[in-house]
Design an enzyme around this catalytic site. Structure first.
Site, PDB file in Angstrom:
ATOM      1  N   GLU A  14      88.599  12.802  45.241  1.00 33.40           N
ATOM      2  CA  GLU A  14      87.163  12.369  46.135  1.00 33.40           C
ATOM      3  C   GLU A  14      86.463  12.866  46.163  1.00 33.40           C
ATOM      4  O   GLU A  14      87.237  14.554  46.881  1.00 33.40           O
ATOM      5  CB  GLU A  14      87.929  11.382  47.035  1.00 33.40           C
ATOM      6  N   LYS A  74      82.091   3.940  45.833  1.00 36.42           N
ATOM      7  CA  LYS A  74      82.940   2.820  46.465  1.00 36.42           C
ATOM      8  C   LYS A  74      82.974   1.900  47.281  1.00 36.42           C
ATOM      9  O   LYS A  74      81.609   2.148  48.103  1.00 36.42           O
ATOM     10  CB  LYS A  74      84.247   4.650  47.556  1.00 36.42           C
ATOM     11  N   CYS A 112      90.311   6.326  46.685  1.00 36.35           N
ATOM     12  CA  CYS A 112      91.503   6.368  48.192  1.00 36.35           C
ATOM     13  C   CYS A 112      91.845   5.120  48.404  1.00 36.35           C
ATOM     14  O   CYS A 112      92.707   4.108  47.695  1.00 36.35           O
ATOM     15  CB  CYS A 112      90.048   7.220  49.266  1.00 36.35           C
TER      16      CYS A 112
END
Length: 309
Positions: free
Chosen positions: A44, A131, A165
């Site tokens: 990430e 995200k 994540c």
């Protein structure tokens, strides 16, 4: 191609210097290709950096001037998708033929996004995933993805997608990936906890897909001395300790988790295992259709009753 070697890259970025991070990523792509890998997954925000331990000067109801300066510096270290950092990586994948998934700090106008980029050897940058829900204080510095960037790519290496994540704790997002028949489920992350591996195993079993999770191994010394870090200023303090891993569609860990330092993990991918896994758990059939069973509650008996719809 039903079998090939995949790589998960566990390495530190160069915080606030996406150009240097892109050059480092290029070297790692070349190393993975030399080892025979056809696919590489990076952590990430590898390009731009994950600001572990920084508060950006933001107590509730207050923005400190030093926090605004920290954000300005972070913003300046983001990338534009038509910029030189992506161009360097496009050349690397063109040279090697690898398919690469890599996290970046994407700048779009005045907003920063935590984004996963998809790069293909033949076609360059083929897509991105922003995200959807930044976690906790990440929401102060990153915008929210709007759900329009959730691709799964049909390739000779399988159907490749990415979930970043703690998005992996969003059941509806996981189901969207399964509905798109993802077989190579990439999970760039900053989560280095022991419990992360069990989450990746669950997803592999739930989706009957390979899961490739990459996390940085980075110390305080990778940041400048004036970096405001709540975790301390000793250069050897480990801010993220890795824990990258690869899991098979049967939930078996086939590489990692590794907490030793910077490394590249490798595993052989057999796409036939994805099909074998669906023999007893078809995730787009019986177990995935929400209208097959409906849970109702009989209040008079205070018991849950499952009825066919």
């Amino acid at each position: 191609m039903s079998t090939y070697k995949a790589a998960v890259v566990q390495a530190s970025s160069v915080p606030f210097d996406p150009g240097a991070s892109a050059e480092k990523a290029t070297r790692l792509v070349l190393e993975a290709a030399a080892a025979g890998a056809r696919l590489a997954v990076f952590p990430e925000v590898f390009l731009g950096g994950y600001p572990k331990g920084s508060s950006f000067g933001a107590p509730v109801g207050l923005r400190k001037p030093e926090g605004r300066d920290a954000f300005r510096r972070y913003y300046d270290g983001a990338i534009d998708l038509d910029g030189p950092e992506v161009a360097v990586l496009v050349e690397a994948v063109r040279t090697t033929g690898l398919f690469v998934v890599i996290g970046c700090l994407e700048r779009d106008g005045g907003t920063l996004y935590c984004t996963a980029l998809f790069l293909d050897g033949e076609n360059g940058l083929v897509g991105k995933h922003r995200k959807l829900m930044p976690t906790g204080s990440e929401r102060l510095i990153w915008g929210f993805g709007d759900g329009s960037t959730m691709p799964v790519f049909e390739t000779s290496l399988g159907r490749i997608g990415a979930v970043i994540c703690w998005e992996n704790y969003m059941p509806a997002l996981r189901l969207a990936m399964y509905d798109k028949q993802v077989s190579i489920y990439c999970a760039p992350t900053a989560d280095d906890r022991d419990t992360w591996a069990s989450s990746m195993q669950h997803i592999a079993l739930e989706g009957r897909c390979y899961v490739l999770s990459a996390c940085q191994h980075i110390t305080r010394g990778a940041f400048d001395a004036d970096y405001d870090c709540a975790l301390g200023d000793a250069p050897d303090t480990v801010l993220m300790r890795g824990g990258s891993l690869i899991v098979s569609p049967h939930g078996q860990i086939v590489a990692g988790p590794d907490f030793s330092g910077e490394t590249i993990l490798y595993a052989d991918i057999d796409l036939d295992e994805v099909t074998r896994g669906k023999y007893d758990f078809d995730v787009v059939g019986h177990y995935a259709r929400p209208d097959i069973f409906r849970l109702t509650v009989d209040e008079s008996k205070r018991s849950a009753v499952v009825r066919k719809s």
